[in-house]
Motif scaffolding. Structure first.
Motif, PDB file in Angstrom:
ATOM      1  N   LYS A 124       0.818  -1.220   0.000  1.00  0.00           N
ATOM      2  CA  LYS A 124       0.000   0.000   0.000  1.00  0.00           C
ATOM      3  C   LYS A 124       0.849   1.266   0.000  1.00  0.00           C
ATOM      4  CE  LYS A 124      -4.085  -1.972   2.157  1.00  0.00           C
ATOM      5  NZ  LYS A 124      -4.771  -2.187   3.428  1.00  0.00           N
ATOM      6  N   LYS A 125       2.084   1.127   0.455  1.00  0.00           N
ATOM      7  CA  LYS A 125       2.924   2.327   0.583  1.00  0.00           C
ATOM      8  C   LYS A 125       3.354   2.907  -0.757  1.00  0.00           C
ATOM      9  CE  LYS A 125       4.812   1.692   5.183  1.00  0.00           C
ATOM     10  NZ  LYS A 125       5.969   1.192   5.934  1.00  0.00           N
ATOM     11  N   ILE A 126       3.280   2.107  -1.824  1.00  0.00           N
ATOM     12  CA  ILE A 126       3.711   2.637  -3.120  1.00  0.00           C
ATOM     13  C   ILE A 126       2.560   3.306  -3.877  1.00  0.00           C
ATOM     14  CG2 ILE A 126       5.728   1.147  -3.489  1.00  0.00           C
ATOM     15  CD1 ILE A 126       3.592  -0.439  -5.316  1.00  0.00           C
ATOM     16  N   PHE A 127       1.400   3.405  -3.175  1.00  0.00           N
ATOM     17  CA  PHE A 127       0.237   4.092  -3.740  1.00  0.00           C
ATOM     18  C   PHE A 127       0.612   5.432  -4.376  1.00  0.00           C
ATOM     19  CE2 PHE A 127      -2.773   7.517  -2.624  1.00  0.00           C
ATOM     20  CZ  PHE A 127      -3.847   7.184  -3.444  1.00  0.00           C
ATOM     21  N   ASN A 128       1.365   6.244  -3.616  1.00  0.00           N
ATOM     22  CA  ASN A 128       1.662   7.593  -4.133  1.00  0.00           C
ATOM     23  C   ASN A 128       2.567   7.553  -5.370  1.00  0.00           C
ATOM     24  OD1 ASN A 128       3.928   6.862  -2.689  1.00  0.00           O
ATOM     25  ND2 ASN A 128       4.150   8.792  -1.595  1.00  0.00           N
ATOM     26  N   MET A 129       3.391   6.505  -5.479  1.00  0.00           N
ATOM     27  CA  MET A 129       4.264   6.389  -6.653  1.00  0.00           C
ATOM     28  C   MET A 129       3.470   5.988  -7.898  1.00  0.00           C
ATOM     29  SD  MET A 129       7.347   7.255  -5.955  1.00  0.00           S
ATOM     30  CE  MET A 129       6.560   8.539  -5.039  1.00  0.00           C
ATOM     31  N   VAL A 130       2.421   5.170  -7.678  1.00  0.00           N
ATOM     32  CA  VAL A 130       1.529   4.815  -8.786  1.00  0.00           C
ATOM     33  C   VAL A 130       0.870   6.078  -9.326  1.00  0.00           C
ATOM     34  CG1 VAL A 130      -0.536   3.500  -9.442  1.00  0.00           C
ATOM     35  CG2 VAL A 130       1.102   2.504  -7.823  1.00  0.00           C
ATOM     36  N   ILE A 131       0.377   6.892  -8.393  1.00  0.00           N
ATOM     37  CA  ILE A 131      -0.284   8.147  -8.790  1.00  0.00           C
ATOM     38  C   ILE A 131       0.718   9.061  -9.504  1.00  0.00           C
ATOM     39  CG2 ILE A 131      -1.491  10.198  -7.921  1.00  0.00           C
ATOM     40  CD1 ILE A 131      -3.193   7.765  -7.480  1.00  0.00           C
ATOM     41  N   LEU A 132       1.921   9.150  -8.948  1.00  0.00           N
ATOM     42  CA  LEU A 132       2.957  10.001  -9.556  1.00  0.00           C
ATOM     43  C   LEU A 132       3.248   9.556 -10.991  1.00  0.00           C
ATOM     44  CD1 LEU A 132       5.063  12.292  -9.248  1.00  0.00           C
ATOM     45  CD2 LEU A 132       6.669  10.597  -8.380  1.00  0.00           C
ATOM     46  N   GLY A 133       3.290   8.217 -11.182  1.00  0.00           N
ATOM     47  CA  GLY A 133       3.506   7.683 -12.524  1.00  0.00           C
ATOM     48  C   GLY A 133       2.426   8.146 -13.486  1.00  0.00           C
ATOM     49  N   GLY A 134       1.179   8.056 -13.026  1.00  0.00           N
ATOM     50  CA  GLY A 134       0.063   8.511 -13.862  1.00  0.00           C
ATOM     51  C   GLY A 134       0.207   9.965 -14.251  1.00  0.00           C
ATOM     52  N   PHE A 135       0.574  10.787 -13.251  1.00  0.00           N
ATOM     53  CA  PHE A 135       0.756  12.215 -13.518  1.00  0.00           C
ATOM     54  C   PHE A 135       1.863  12.451 -14.555  1.00  0.00           C
ATOM     55  CE2 PHE A 135       3.453  15.905 -12.373  1.00  0.00           C
ATOM     56  CZ  PHE A 135       2.621  16.912 -12.852  1.00  0.00           C
ATOM     57  N   LEU A 136       2.986  11.736 -14.376  1.00  0.00           N
ATOM     58  CA  LEU A 136       4.135  11.956 -15.269  1.00  0.00           C
ATOM     59  C   LEU A 136       3.841  11.498 -16.701  1.00  0.00           C
ATOM     60  CD1 LEU A 136       7.097  11.050 -12.903  1.00  0.00           C
ATOM     61  CD2 LEU A 136       6.435  13.327 -13.708  1.00  0.00           C
ATOM     62  N   LYS A 137       2.921  10.524 -16.829  1.00  0.00           N
ATOM     63  CA  LYS A 137       2.499  10.100 -18.175  1.00  0.00           C
ATOM     64  C   LYS A 137       1.790  11.272 -18.873  1.00  0.00           C
ATOM     65  CE  LYS A 137       1.196   7.230 -21.477  1.00  0.00           C
ATOM     66  NZ  LYS A 137       2.165   6.577 -22.387  1.00  0.00           N
ATOM     67  N   LYS A 138       0.915  11.940 -18.128  1.00  0.00           N
ATOM     68  CA  LYS A 138       0.159  13.050 -18.727  1.00  0.00           C
ATOM     69  C   LYS A 138       1.013  14.302 -18.855  1.00  0.00           C
ATOM     70  CE  LYS A 138      -3.031  12.639 -20.156  1.00  0.00           C
ATOM     71  NZ  LYS A 138      -3.119  11.994 -21.473  1.00  0.00           N
ATOM     72  N   LYS A 139       1.881  14.543 -17.873  1.00  0.00           N
ATOM     73  CA  LYS A 139       2.728  15.745 -17.879  1.00  0.00           C
ATOM     74  C   LYS A 139       4.171  15.326 -17.632  1.00  0.00           C
ATOM     75  CE  LYS A 139      -0.313  19.459 -17.600  1.00  0.00           C
ATOM     76  NZ  LYS A 139      -0.749  20.556 -16.737  1.00  0.00           N
ATOM     77  N   PRO A 140       4.877  14.975 -18.695  1.00  0.00           N
ATOM     78  CA  PRO A 140       6.273  14.521 -18.488  1.00  0.00           C
ATOM     79  C   PRO A 140       7.203  15.712 -18.206  1.00  0.00           C
ATOM     80  CG  PRO A 140       5.585  14.283 -20.795  1.00  0.00           C
ATOM     81  CD  PRO A 140       4.461  14.937 -20.093  1.00  0.00           C
ATOM     82  N   ILE A 141       6.961  16.399 -17.094  1.00  0.00           N
ATOM     83  CA  ILE A 141       7.734  17.618 -16.802  1.00  0.00           C
ATOM     84  C   ILE A 141       9.114  17.290 -16.237  1.00  0.00           C
ATOM     85  CG2 ILE A 141       5.789  19.201 -16.486  1.00  0.00           C
ATOM     86  CD1 ILE A 141       6.042  18.677 -13.447  1.00  0.00           C
ATOM     87  N   VAL A 142       9.288  16.064 -15.741  1.00  0.00           N
ATOM     88  CA  VAL A 142      10.628  15.623 -15.335  1.00  0.00           C
ATOM     89  C   VAL A 142      10.872  14.231 -15.906  1.00  0.00           C
ATOM     90  CG1 VAL A 142      10.960  16.977 -13.224  1.00  0.00           C
ATOM     91  CG2 VAL A 142       9.633  14.884 -13.117  1.00  0.00           C
ATOM     92  N   LYS A 143      12.128  13.959 -16.222  1.00  0.00           N
ATOM     93  CA  LYS A 143      12.477  12.650 -16.783  1.00  0.00           C
ATOM     94  C   LYS A 143      12.450  11.587 -15.683  1.00  0.00           C
ATOM     95  CE  LYS A 143      15.675  14.301 -20.341  1.00  0.00           C
ATOM     96  NZ  LYS A 143      16.366  15.466 -19.736  1.00  0.00           N
ATOM     97  N   LEU A 144      12.069  10.360 -16.064  1.00  0.00           N
ATOM     98  CA  LEU A 144      11.974   9.267 -15.094  1.00  0.00           C
ATOM     99  C   LEU A 144      13.303   9.070 -14.359  1.00  0.00           C
ATOM    100  CD1 LEU A 144      10.252   7.079 -13.813  1.00  0.00           C
ATOM    101  CD2 LEU A 144      10.917   5.535 -15.663  1.00  0.00           C
ATOM    102  N   GLU A 145      14.408   9.166 -15.113  1.00  0.00           N
ATOM    103  CA  GLU A 145      15.721   8.948 -14.463  1.00  0.00           C
ATOM    104  C   GLU A 145      15.964  10.000 -13.370  1.00  0.00           C
ATOM    105  OE1 GLU A 145      16.983   9.603 -18.405  1.00  0.00           O
ATOM    106  OE2 GLU A 145      18.629  10.924 -17.808  1.00  0.00           O
ATOM    107  N   ASN A 146      15.418  11.183 -13.569  1.00  0.00           N
ATOM    108  CA  ASN A 146      15.601  12.215 -12.544  1.00  0.00           C
ATOM    109  C   ASN A 146      14.675  12.015 -11.353  1.00  0.00           C
ATOM    110  OD1 ASN A 146      17.729  13.666 -13.688  1.00  0.00           O
ATOM    111  ND2 ASN A 146      16.314  14.629 -15.135  1.00  0.00           N
ATOM    112  N   VAL A 147      13.515  11.366 -11.602  1.00  0.00           N
ATOM    113  CA  VAL A 147      12.647  11.001 -10.482  1.00  0.00           C
ATOM    114  C   VAL A 147      13.388   9.979  -9.608  1.00  0.00           C
ATOM    115  CG1 VAL A 147      10.441   9.981  -9.805  1.00  0.00           C
ATOM    116  CG2 VAL A 147      10.560  11.423 -11.844  1.00  0.00           C
TER     117      VAL A 147
END
Lengths: 180, 374
Positions: A124-147
């Motif tokens: 359950k603790k990775i819930f926020n990372m799932v959401i963050l992934g969704g956001f980054l798909k729609k708004k790739p404002i930072v590169k995954l490697e930098n996340v």
């Protein structure tokens, strides 16, 4: 580029830390960042929210009325922040526990079943990372490697073995976000 | 080596105290500044530089520990939030009276009384108009970013020792709790006892023998001597006004309307100015960085250029009085601000500028304090 984001949900959902990871990612890309939490009594059990701004320029106000993106994780936050999205902006929400879905037609609305997906991943603790992934798909404002680099900075070393799991959660989120 | 980090304002300030070569911190926790003492306790600076960090039994104990340590020529800091600062005021007045260098930090929350734990700027009067008893002033620095929370610590110590006077860093819950990128300064060494004797032997109680005794006190029962002491303090304050005034002008060159704001309100007002400019309104911002000394002359001069001035503060109207005194009735001056821990949005500030200043451009001096509160 300036991206003004509100992340709002229950205390304990990882709202503040999600904002922090986003801010760290921005720093990795040499952007200006600000992270402004609601730190009131509501943090102790009730709603929690954080305003995160990433920008190429010096950030003026860290406190805002309107946002480019609202990431909404409970009903109270939906009631409070649906109307705080700029026209043409983005609203992302987890439908879990939401009875009144967003009604605005002048913004883009996307759903991501973060609670369900995190349960399926048995953490359950990775819930926020799932959401963050969704956001980054729609708004790739930072590169995954930098996340990932941001995660390394914001997590103490004894948790670094969890970084691959977080990366996986971000990937799951990216694949699962869909229009409402 | 300087270092780039993402930190809360309170944490950046605490780290800056270590790096400024502070000898001691005495404090007592209170929201929204508790991260200062939490950070220092976690960081254990006694292992890094030998700096002492102590949680006192109360705010009053902490400020009197500051008095004691400052008497010996040590670099010493304390921090609190509004109700705690009220408790410290007796000690602050004594520090000013005894002409001791010290840095005091107020991360302001809403008041009066216990008030609220949310951000506020309602301690402006307390900070710049005395607060404690007697004829004294504090040099007051108002940081508007996490970077300034860090930078102003060393600046504050420099001013405190330049004038042998207490310096206040007036922050608030917003700047204290938010995180931003911060460039941390290099570590400065703490002064050794010999260096302190070399620099401050003329006044500090250093334990050195075979010289005239240095007596630290704010008491002088001989009126002539006490008056001379007050005059000496006033001379310091005059010199601060001449040499150490700080302020920032943003988009003021062609401004027709001016916002004056400090700290978190300055950040919010800067966004309001950007929104105004997008609407074709020529707005500018004057940000006092020091609240005492106050940028009276720059405001007096801008009053010849602008049609009206809005003082934006997270309070019911305090700094607006100094804006009015500065511009000497040359242009209308109004106040706007939310209270109780509510933070005004940039949109609200812009609306207030339009309603109170631009729309009422022809009417002069018509509002009362009551009508200036939203």
């Amino acid at each position: 580029m300036t991206e003004e984001i509100i992340i709002a949900g229950f205390g304990g959902q990882g709202v503040l830390s999600m904002g922090k990871i986003l801010a760290y990612s921005g720093i990795m890309e040499n952007q200006e960042v600000s992270w402004m939490p609601s730190y009131g009594p509501e943090m102790r059990g009730g709603t929690a929210n954080v305003t995160v701004i990433l920008s190429d320029e010096r950030i003026s106000s860290p406190y805002l009325k309107l946002f480019d993106t609202a990431i909404i994780l409970n009903q109270q936050s939906m009631d409070k922040f649906e109307n705080s999205v700029k026209p043409g902006g983005l609203l992302i929400y987890d439908p879990n526990g939401i009875s009144h879905h967003p009604t605005r037609k002048d913004i883009q609305v996307f759903q991501i079943e973060g609670t369900k997906l995190a349960a399926e991943m048995e953490n359950k603790k990775i819930f926020n990372m799932v959401i963050l992934g969704g956001f980054l798909k729609k708004k790739p404002i930072v590169k995954l490697e930098n996340v990932i680099a941001g995660l390394k900075k914001s997590l103490s070393e004894r948790y670094h073995h969890l970084i691959p799991l977080n990366e996986k959660a971000i990937q799951v989120g990216m694949e699962s976000i869909h229009p409402y | 080596m300087s270092e780039l980090k993402l930190m809360k304002g309170n944490e950046a300030l605490a780290e800056a105290a270590i790096r400024a070569g502070a000898d001691a911190y005495f404090g007592y926790p209170i929201t929204p500044q508790s991260e200062v003492i939490e950070y220092l306790m976690t960081e254990q600076p006694e292992k890094r530089t030998g700096m002492v960090v102590l949680q006192a039994e109360s705010e009053i104990a902490a400020i009197n520990m500051v008095y004691g340590a400052a008497s010996t020529g040590k670099k010493v800091m304390t921090s609190s939030s509004s109700p705690g600062i009220s408790l410290k005021l007796e000690g602050i007045s004594y520090l000013a009276g005894a002409e001791l260098p010290a840095v005091i930090v107020n991360v302001v929350r809403g008041g009066p009384g216990l008030g609220t734990i949310q951000p506020s700027q309602a301690d402006y009067f307390q900070s710049v108009k005395g607060g404690g008893h007697g004829d004294y002033k504090l040099y007051v620095l108002a940081p508007a970013s996490v970077q300034e929370m860090s930078d102003f610590v060393e600046d504050a110590f420099n001013i405190a020792f330049k004038y042998r006077a207490p310096v206040l860093i007036l922050s608030d819950g917003l700047i204290g709790q938010m995180m931003e990128k911060v460039n941390l300064k290099d570590q400065l060494p703490r002064l050794t006892n010999d260096e302190i004797i070399e620099k401050y032997d003329s006044w500090a109680v250093t334990g050195r023998k075979n010289r005239r005794r240095n007596i630290i006190t704010s008491l002088d029962l001989q009126s002539e001597k006490m008056e001379a002491r007050v005059h000496r303090l006033m001379k310091k304050y005059e010199q601060m006004e001449k040499e150490d005034l700080r302020y920032e002008k943003i988009l003021c060159d062609d401004a027709e309307y001016l916002i004056v704001a400090y700290g978190s309100s300055a950040r919010i007002s800067q966004k309001a100015v950007e929104l105004a400019r997008k609407k074709g309104i020529k707005a500018g911002l004057l940000r006092p960085i020091t609240l005492f000394p106050y940028p009276k002359q720059p405001l007096f001069e801008l009053a010849d250029q602008v049609k009206g001035i809005l003082s934006v503060e997270l309070n019911a109207g305090q700094m607006v009085e100094d804006v009015k005194l500065s511009v000497e009735h040359k242009v209308p001056v109004e106040h706007f601000g939310r209270t109780g821990g509510i933070i005004h949005t940039p949109e609200e500030v812009l609306e207030a500028l339009e309603q109170k200043i631009i729309k009422n451009g022809n009417l002069r001096y018509h509002t009362t304090r009551e009508s200036s509160i939203l």
